[in-house]
Design a protein around this motif. Sequence first.
Motif, PDB file in Angstrom:
ATOM      1  N   GLU A   1       1.371   6.617  -7.021  1.00 54.70           N
ATOM      2  CA  GLU A   1       0.282   7.485  -7.472  1.00 54.70           C
ATOM      3  C   GLU A   1       0.633   8.951  -7.225  1.00 54.70           C
ATOM      4  O   GLU A   1       0.433   9.806  -8.096  1.00 54.70           O
ATOM      5  CB  GLU A   1      -1.009   7.108  -6.754  1.00 54.70           C
ATOM      6  CG  GLU A   1      -2.249   7.743  -7.309  1.00 54.70           C
ATOM      7  CD  GLU A   1      -3.509   7.099  -6.767  1.00 54.70           C
ATOM      8  OE1 GLU A   1      -4.169   6.362  -7.521  1.00 54.70           O
ATOM      9  OE2 GLU A   1      -3.833   7.320  -5.582  1.00 54.70           O
ATOM     10  N   ALA A   2       1.180   9.251  -6.053  1.00 60.96           N
ATOM     11  CA  ALA A   2       1.552  10.625  -5.734  1.00 60.96           C
ATOM     12  C   ALA A   2       2.679  11.129  -6.623  1.00 60.96           C
ATOM     13  O   ALA A   2       2.748  12.323  -6.943  1.00 60.96           O
ATOM     14  CB  ALA A   2       1.965  10.715  -4.263  1.00 60.96           C
TER      15      ALA A   2
ATOM     16  N   ALA B   1      -6.734   1.193  -1.711  1.00 59.01           N
ATOM     17  CA  ALA B   1      -5.969   2.233  -1.015  1.00 59.01           C
ATOM     18  C   ALA B   1      -5.468   3.310  -1.972  1.00 59.01           C
ATOM     19  O   ALA B   1      -4.682   4.167  -1.577  1.00 59.01           O
ATOM     20  CB  ALA B   1      -4.778   1.600  -0.289  1.00 59.01           C
ATOM     21  N   THR B   2      -5.911   3.243  -3.235  1.00 59.59           N
ATOM     22  CA  THR B   2      -5.505   4.229  -4.243  1.00 59.59           C
ATOM     23  C   THR B   2      -6.759   4.704  -4.972  1.00 59.59           C
ATOM     24  O   THR B   2      -7.849   4.166  -4.787  1.00 59.59           O
ATOM     25  CB  THR B   2      -4.513   3.626  -5.249  1.00 59.59           C
ATOM     26  OG1 THR B   2      -5.065   2.419  -5.803  1.00 59.59           O
ATOM     27  CG2 THR B   2      -3.182   3.308  -4.573  1.00 59.59           C
ATOM     28  N   ARG B   3      -6.572   5.719  -5.821  1.00 58.42           N
ATOM     29  CA  ARG B   3      -7.740   6.318  -6.459  1.00 58.42           C
ATOM     30  C   ARG B   3      -7.749   6.184  -7.983  1.00 58.42           C
ATOM     31  O   ARG B   3      -8.796   5.990  -8.580  1.00 58.42           O
ATOM     32  CB  ARG B   3      -7.827   7.810  -6.094  1.00 58.42           C
ATOM     33  CG  ARG B   3      -8.004   8.063  -4.614  1.00 58.42           C
ATOM     34  CD  ARG B   3      -8.020   9.556  -4.308  1.00 58.42           C
ATOM     35  NE  ARG B   3      -9.149  10.223  -4.940  1.00 58.42           N
ATOM     36  CZ  ARG B   3     -10.353  10.327  -4.397  1.00 58.42           C
ATOM     37  NH1 ARG B   3     -10.583   9.790  -3.200  1.00 58.42           N
ATOM     38  NH2 ARG B   3     -11.322  10.962  -5.019  1.00 58.42           N
TER      39      ARG B   3
ATOM     40  N   GLN C   1       0.703   3.972  -3.048  1.00 61.28           N
ATOM     41  CA  GLN C   1       0.320   5.361  -2.790  1.00 61.28           C
ATOM     42  C   GLN C   1       1.438   6.318  -3.179  1.00 61.28           C
ATOM     43  O   GLN C   1       1.177   7.399  -3.720  1.00 61.28           O
ATOM     44  CB  GLN C   1      -0.054   5.528  -1.312  1.00 61.28           C
ATOM     45  CG  GLN C   1      -1.362   4.833  -0.957  1.00 61.28           C
ATOM     46  CD  GLN C   1      -1.694   4.906   0.529  1.00 61.28           C
ATOM     47  OE1 GLN C   1      -0.802   5.107   1.377  1.00 61.28           O
ATOM     48  NE2 GLN C   1      -2.948   4.733   0.858  1.00 61.28           N
TER      49      GLN C   1
ATOM     50  N   ILE D   1      -4.336  -3.255  -3.258  1.00 61.75           N
ATOM     51  CA  ILE D   1      -3.835  -1.884  -3.373  1.00 61.75           C
ATOM     52  C   ILE D   1      -4.849  -0.965  -4.049  1.00 61.75           C
ATOM     53  O   ILE D   1      -4.826   0.254  -3.849  1.00 61.75           O
ATOM     54  CB  ILE D   1      -2.480  -1.831  -4.107  1.00 61.75           C
ATOM     55  CG1 ILE D   1      -2.614  -2.305  -5.550  1.00 61.75           C
ATOM     56  CG2 ILE D   1      -1.422  -2.608  -3.353  1.00 61.75           C
ATOM     57  CD1 ILE D   1      -1.838  -1.458  -6.506  1.00 61.75           C
TER      58      ILE D   1
ATOM     59  N   VAL E   1       0.834  -1.199   0.000  1.00 62.20           N
ATOM     60  CA  VAL E   1       0.000   0.000   0.000  1.00 62.20           C
ATOM     61  C   VAL E   1       0.869   1.251   0.000  1.00 62.20           C
ATOM     62  O   VAL E   1       0.613   2.216  -0.745  1.00 62.20           O
ATOM     63  CB  VAL E   1      -0.951  -0.003   1.206  1.00 62.20           C
ATOM     64  CG1 VAL E   1      -1.578   1.378   1.412  1.00 62.20           C
ATOM     65  CG2 VAL E   1      -2.036  -1.053   1.019  1.00 62.20           C
ATOM     66  N   GLU E   2       1.915   1.258   0.821  1.00 60.93           N
ATOM     67  CA  GLU E   2       2.805   2.425   0.874  1.00 60.93           C
ATOM     68  C   GLU E   2       3.443   2.675  -0.496  1.00 60.93           C
ATOM     69  O   GLU E   2       3.538   3.822  -0.957  1.00 60.93           O
ATOM     70  CB  GLU E   2       3.885   2.208   1.932  1.00 60.93           C
ATOM     71  CG  GLU E   2       4.777   3.422   2.143  1.00 60.93           C
ATOM     72  CD  GLU E   2       5.874   3.182   3.171  1.00 60.93           C
ATOM     73  OE1 GLU E   2       6.545   4.160   3.539  1.00 60.93           O
ATOM     74  OE2 GLU E   2       6.063   2.026   3.592  1.00 60.93           O
TER      75      GLU E   2
END
Length: 289
Positions: A27-28, A80-82, A24, A77, A20-21
Motif C-alpha cells: 500500500e505504501a 491492517a490496511t486502508r 502495508q 490484511i 500484514v507487513e
Amino acid sequence: MKFGLRYASLGRYSDGPAAVELAQAAEAAGFDSIWTVEHVVVPHAYQSKYPYSPTGRVGSGLEDFPIPDPLIWLAYIASATRSIKLGTAILILPQRNPVVTAKAVATLDHLAGGGRVLLGIGVGWLAEEFATLGVPFEDRGARTDEYVAAMRALWSQECASFHGRFVNFDEVFCRPRPASGRIPVIVGGDTPAAARRAGRLGDGYFPARGAPGPLFDEMRRAAAVAGRNPADIELTVSAPAEAGEIEALAKLGVTRVAVPVSSGAGLPAQVKTPDDVLRYGKQMIARFA
C-alpha cells in the motif's frame, strides 16, 4: 497503469505478521491491489496436469505447502490496511456454495470499507480436489457461469430470487450487500473458454501469465456477441521485468500488471521482501504515476 502484487498469500506470507507487513508495504509503495491464490486441498499423488508447468505439477512438485483460505487471508490484511484492493487470483468458484460465497465476499467488502474486493474466479484444474469436496468436475464451466449470475442477484436485488440448473432461491435477504450492489468479477485462465467467459460475463480478464493477444481477441469477440463493449472489460496481466514492456502493454489496452512476490504459474518472484516492494514502488510504479 495500475500495479498489483500477486501470489501474496504463499510462502512466508502465509503467516499473519508477515502478511500484514507485506500488505502495508504494498500500500505504501503505490500498489493498487494485492492478490491471493487458492486450493482447499492438494491430494497426494494427484494425476491431473497442472496447466502452467511443463512437469504438470504445482510449483516444484510439493504437495503439502500452506495455501491459506483466500477470503480469510484477505480479511486479515484488510484490517491492517486502508485502501489497497483485495483480489483473489483465483477463487475456484465451482467448488464453493455460491450463496455462502456471495455472503462471505460481500461481508469482506463491507468490513473493508466498500469497493475494495476484486473477485477473481476460475473453474479449476485439479479433478482430485473436486472429488474430495464432493463436487462434479465435468460441469464446472456451466456451474461457474450460473454461480456468478446467482451471486450477482444476491448482491444487487433488495429481496433476491434466482432459478437455474444448479441454484434456486426465492425472495431471500442476504445482508450485508455491497454498497454499489456489485463486486467486480475478474475471470482468470489461459484458455479460450476462460477468455470467452470473460467476454460474456466478466468485469475483467486476468490470464495466468503473459499478455496473450489471441486470447484477448477471443474475449473481445465473445463480448461483442454478448452485446457488451469489450473496452469495459479490464485487462490485468503478469508484469514484465522491463518498464518499456509495461509501456507496450498499455498500448494494447492493459490497465494493470501484477508483480509476483512468490513463485507461481511458472513465473519467478520479481520482489521477495517488503523492502523489495518499497523499492519497486520508487523505481517502477513512480514512473507510471
